[in-house]
Design a protein around this motif. Sequence first.
Motif, mmCIF file in Angstrom:
data_model
loop_
_atom_site.group_PDB
_atom_site.id
_atom_site.type_symbol
_atom_site.label_atom_id
_atom_site.label_comp_id
_atom_site.label_asym_id
_atom_site.label_seq_id
_atom_site.Cartn_x
_atom_site.Cartn_y
_atom_site.Cartn_z
ATOM 1 N N PRO A 114 -2.683 5.491 3.522
ATOM 2 C CA PRO A 114 -2.856 5.193 5.261
ATOM 3 C C PRO A 114 -4.134 4.381 5.730
ATOM 4 O O PRO A 114 -5.247 5.106 5.206
ATOM 5 C CB PRO A 114 -2.862 6.528 5.722
ATOM 6 C CG PRO A 114 -1.804 7.146 4.885
ATOM 7 C CD PRO A 114 -2.279 6.599 3.390
ATOM 8 N N GLY A 115 -3.969 3.401 6.390
ATOM 9 C CA GLY A 115 -5.166 2.965 7.211
ATOM 10 C C GLY A 115 -5.851 1.604 6.245
ATOM 11 O O GLY A 115 -6.549 1.044 6.785
ATOM 12 N N ALA A 116 -5.497 1.581 4.826
ATOM 13 C CA ALA A 116 -5.902 0.594 4.247
ATOM 14 C C ALA A 116 -5.118 -0.712 4.456
ATOM 15 O O ALA A 116 -3.906 -0.643 4.941
ATOM 16 C CB ALA A 116 -6.086 1.051 2.635
ATOM 17 N N VAL A 117 -5.649 -1.712 3.819
ATOM 18 C CA VAL A 117 -4.811 -3.202 4.180
ATOM 19 C C VAL A 117 -4.768 -3.739 2.760
ATOM 20 O O VAL A 117 -6.022 -3.889 2.084
ATOM 21 C CB VAL A 117 -5.489 -4.142 4.827
ATOM 22 C CG1 VAL A 117 -4.843 -5.315 5.084
ATOM 23 C CG2 VAL A 117 -5.660 -3.520 6.544
ATOM 24 N N ASN A 118 -3.471 -4.096 2.112
ATOM 25 C CA ASN A 118 -3.386 -4.824 1.327
ATOM 26 C C ASN A 118 -2.920 -6.275 1.800
ATOM 27 O O ASN A 118 -1.879 -6.256 2.386
ATOM 28 C CB ASN A 118 -2.242 -4.081 0.316
ATOM 29 C CG ASN A 118 -2.704 -3.623 -0.964
ATOM 30 O OD1 ASN A 118 -3.864 -3.173 -0.776
ATOM 31 N ND2 ASN A 118 -1.912 -3.558 -2.099
ATOM 32 N N LEU A 119 -3.445 -7.388 1.214
ATOM 33 C CA LEU A 119 -3.070 -8.625 1.531
ATOM 34 C C LEU A 119 -2.693 -9.598 0.305
ATOM 35 O O LEU A 119 -3.667 -9.651 -0.547
ATOM 36 C CB LEU A 119 -4.238 -9.420 2.619
ATOM 37 C CG LEU A 119 -3.580 -10.655 3.297
ATOM 38 C CD1 LEU A 119 -4.323 -10.660 4.639
ATOM 39 C CD2 LEU A 119 -3.802 -11.861 2.418
ATOM 40 N N MET A 120 -1.519 -9.760 0.068
ATOM 41 C CA MET A 120 -1.213 -10.634 -0.989
ATOM 42 C C MET A 120 -0.757 -11.809 -0.543
ATOM 43 O O MET A 120 0.209 -11.955 0.024
ATOM 44 C CB MET A 120 -0.266 -9.972 -1.956
ATOM 45 C CG MET A 120 0.134 -10.595 -3.224
ATOM 46 S SD MET A 120 1.527 -9.921 -4.107
ATOM 47 C CE MET A 120 2.890 -10.185 -2.763
#
Length: 301
Positions: A101-107
Motif C-alpha cells: 500500500p502507498g507504493a507506486v509501480n510504473l511499468m
Amino acid sequence: MSDHKAPEPAVTEATGHVTRLIHGRSRDLGGFGVRRVLPAREHRMIGPFIFLDEMGPAELAPGEGLNVRPHPHIGLATITYLLEGEILHRDSLGFSQPIRPGAVNLMSAGRGIVHSERPGSDLHQRSRLHGLQTWIALPTEAETGAPSFAHYPADTIPMTRRDGAQIRVIIGEAFGLRSPVQCPAPALYVECRLEAGARLVCPEAPELGLYVVHGQVDAGGQPCPPGTLAVLQPGRGITVQARDASLIMLLGGEPVGSRHIWWNFVASDPSQIEHAKQAWTERRFPDIPGDDQEWVPLPAI
C-alpha cells in the motif's frame, strides 16, 4: 490486465461543473471483484489515462490471492497502486518487486513487455486486497521505445494535510507538491482522503476526472456515489465536498491523441496491435525469468 469479459461501464450526462458520470461495472472473478471504469464506450480517455480498474476490496482466505499469469502489453504504462494487501510483480526485464500500500509501480511497455501479478507474502494468512490499476497511453514517440520499470516506495510519495483532507500526489504536481514518479506522459494522479464535511478545490488540468473509491462527495454540486468517475469541466478549480468520510482519486492531464485499445494492447496505429497479436500467438515476446511455464492465451474474439 484487461478483461474482454468485463461489463461495459455506463455513462450518464451530468450537470454543473461535471460533464459526465461514468458508472463502473463489477465482475466477479471467482470471489474477487473487479470494477471496470475506463474505457467506456461514450468516453474512452481522460488525459492520457485509457484504463481504470478497481480491484476488490476482497477478503482473502489463507492460500488465496490475485494470481494473473504472464501476459503482454504494448504502447502503455501500467500504474499499480494498492490501498490494502500485497502483490508480487514480475516482468520480462527481470524485475521481481512486491507491491504494498502507498507504493507506486510504473511499468512502461513501449514496444513490448510481459509481466505477471502473483500473490504476495501474505498468501498464507487471512488478508485483504484492494487497489487500483490504471494505464496511461504512451506518447506516439514512446510507443515503440524500450520497455522500462520503476518502483517508488510509499515513503517517497509526497503527502500534505489541509482542512480535513490528506493528499498524496502519486504522479505530477498539485497542491504545492511534486511527485518523484517519472511518468512518460504529462499526467496527474492524486489520492485524497476527506473527512466528513471537508471541502477541497481540485487542481486545474486540461482534462480531469474524479473517481470515488468509497464515501460520497459532491463535485461542483453534482452528487458522486462510490464506484463513479466524474468527468470535470476543464479549466476550472471545482470544489469537492465530502458528505461523509471519503476516498477519491483525481486523474487526468494532457491528452496524447486518439488511441486504439484491444485486450492488453494500446496503439495509435491499429497495425501495431495486429503485429502484437501475432507475436504473442507465436510466443515471440520475451519470457519472465522464473515465471515462464504458463501464460494467458490471446482472447479468441
